[in-house]
Design an enzyme around this catalytic site. Structure first.
Site, PDB file in Angstrom:
ATOM      1  N   GLY A   1       1.007  -1.168   0.026  1.00  0.00           N
ATOM      2  CA  GLY A   1      -0.092   0.184   0.053  1.00  0.00           C
ATOM      3  C   GLY A   1       0.912   1.256   0.110  1.00  0.00           C
ATOM      4  O   GLY A   1       2.115   1.156   0.337  1.00  0.00           O
ATOM      5  N   TYR A   2       0.351   2.267  -0.421  1.00  0.00           N
ATOM      6  CA  TYR A   2       0.954   3.511  -0.610  1.00  0.00           C
ATOM      7  C   TYR A   2       0.661   4.700   0.386  1.00  0.00           C
ATOM      8  O   TYR A   2      -0.316   4.870   0.445  1.00  0.00           O
ATOM      9  CB  TYR A   2       0.955   4.135  -2.010  1.00  0.00           C
ATOM     10  CG  TYR A   2       1.402   3.085  -3.035  1.00  0.00           C
ATOM     11  CD1 TYR A   2       2.840   3.066  -3.244  1.00  0.00           C
ATOM     12  CD2 TYR A   2       0.614   1.989  -3.563  1.00  0.00           C
ATOM     13  CE1 TYR A   2       3.172   2.115  -4.322  1.00  0.00           C
ATOM     14  CE2 TYR A   2       1.254   1.100  -4.336  1.00  0.00           C
ATOM     15  CZ  TYR A   2       2.289   1.140  -4.635  1.00  0.00           C
ATOM     16  OH  TYR A   2       3.064   0.206  -5.573  1.00  0.00           O
ATOM     17  N   LEU A   3       1.821   5.171   1.128  1.00  0.00           N
ATOM     18  CA  LEU A   3       1.290   6.268   2.105  1.00  0.00           C
ATOM     19  C   LEU A   3       1.344   7.489   1.257  1.00  0.00           C
ATOM     20  O   LEU A   3       0.799   8.483   1.835  1.00  0.00           O
ATOM     21  CB  LEU A   3       2.786   6.367   2.889  1.00  0.00           C
ATOM     22  CG  LEU A   3       2.752   5.218   4.040  1.00  0.00           C
ATOM     23  CD1 LEU A   3       3.960   5.210   4.775  1.00  0.00           C
ATOM     24  CD2 LEU A   3       1.483   4.807   4.596  1.00  0.00           C
TER      25      LEU A   3
END
Lengths: 155, 155
Positions: A28-30
């Site tokens: 997942g991407y922050l």
């Protein structure tokens, strides 16, 4: 810190996967796609990683640290709406090249992509893919994991 | 996860710092000010932290994990040009409020700022600062650490 030279293809026919190494991956991407930096959380089987990718066009800095499950859990909620889940099969082609075949799960199923990494740009350009590879999507940004994490699979 | 209600002031006169707790802090930002998320690396004496702050206006999500020196060192180079160094003195005012006084080092010297944290918004609004506090800069974004890390101290 490293840089990668690779080509990416759709998968026309799933090959024999015996002899490959399988990992279950969720990432997942922050950060958002337009942000200046990409920060990615990834779980690969029972190990956890935080990876930073810079925004350089030609040479893109990449820095990665292994993190604990607890550190992963602290930040993972902030990736909601920007996640990808997949099975990754790593194997070797008859010509010796290593391939990474991603079988996407969840919203991105039944998409499958395969990547081959090269030592040199000339090696990448002259590469002739095996029959089970499909369309070359190396230059198609819609197939980047961080784009698909938000927009879903291309039509 | 937490949210903060606080006011920030310049420092007119340095108070007696005996009885305060001193920490040497260096922090740097992995993200740019316009990015959707803020990711900050911070060293406080011999401990290391990674903090994420969301972009919400009213309520801003904050998540923090303690990290190892090695993890810190992996990502720290990517904060170049976006760093702040300071001494932080934490103490208590006669009325019981905790204050954090930052004495900036390096390019930001001789700037000094003091922050007071409150339980409620009404407590923050009705607060009367002591004589050694200077101008109220709570609403002045130029005094945010992440802005000063890039732009330097306001004139």
């Amino acid at each position: 810190m490293n840089t990668e030279i690779e080509r990416k293809f759709l998968v026309a026919d799933l090959p024999d996967l015996s002899g490959t190494e399988k990992a279950v991956v969720r990432q997942g991407y922050l950060t958002a796609p337009d942000d200046s930096t990409e920060l990615r959380l990834r779980q690969k089987n029972d190990r956890f990683f935080l990876t930073l990718k810079g925004s350089g066009a030609m040479v893109r800095v990449e820095r990665e640290a292994e993190i604990s499950a607890e550190q992963f859990d602290t930040f993972w909620p902030e990736t909601e709406g920007r996640r990808v889940e997949k099975e990754r099969y790593t194997g070797r082609l008859p010509n010796g090249h290593v391939f990474e075949l991603d079988v996407f799960l969840g919203d991105l199923a039944p998409l499958r992509l395969v990547e081959v990494e090269f030592e040199t740009e000339s090696g990448a350009k002259s590469y002739i893919p095996p029959d089970w590879f499909g369309t070359d999507v190396t230059a198609d940004k819609r197939y980047k994991n961080k784009m698909m994490a938000i927009n879903g699979a291309p039509d």
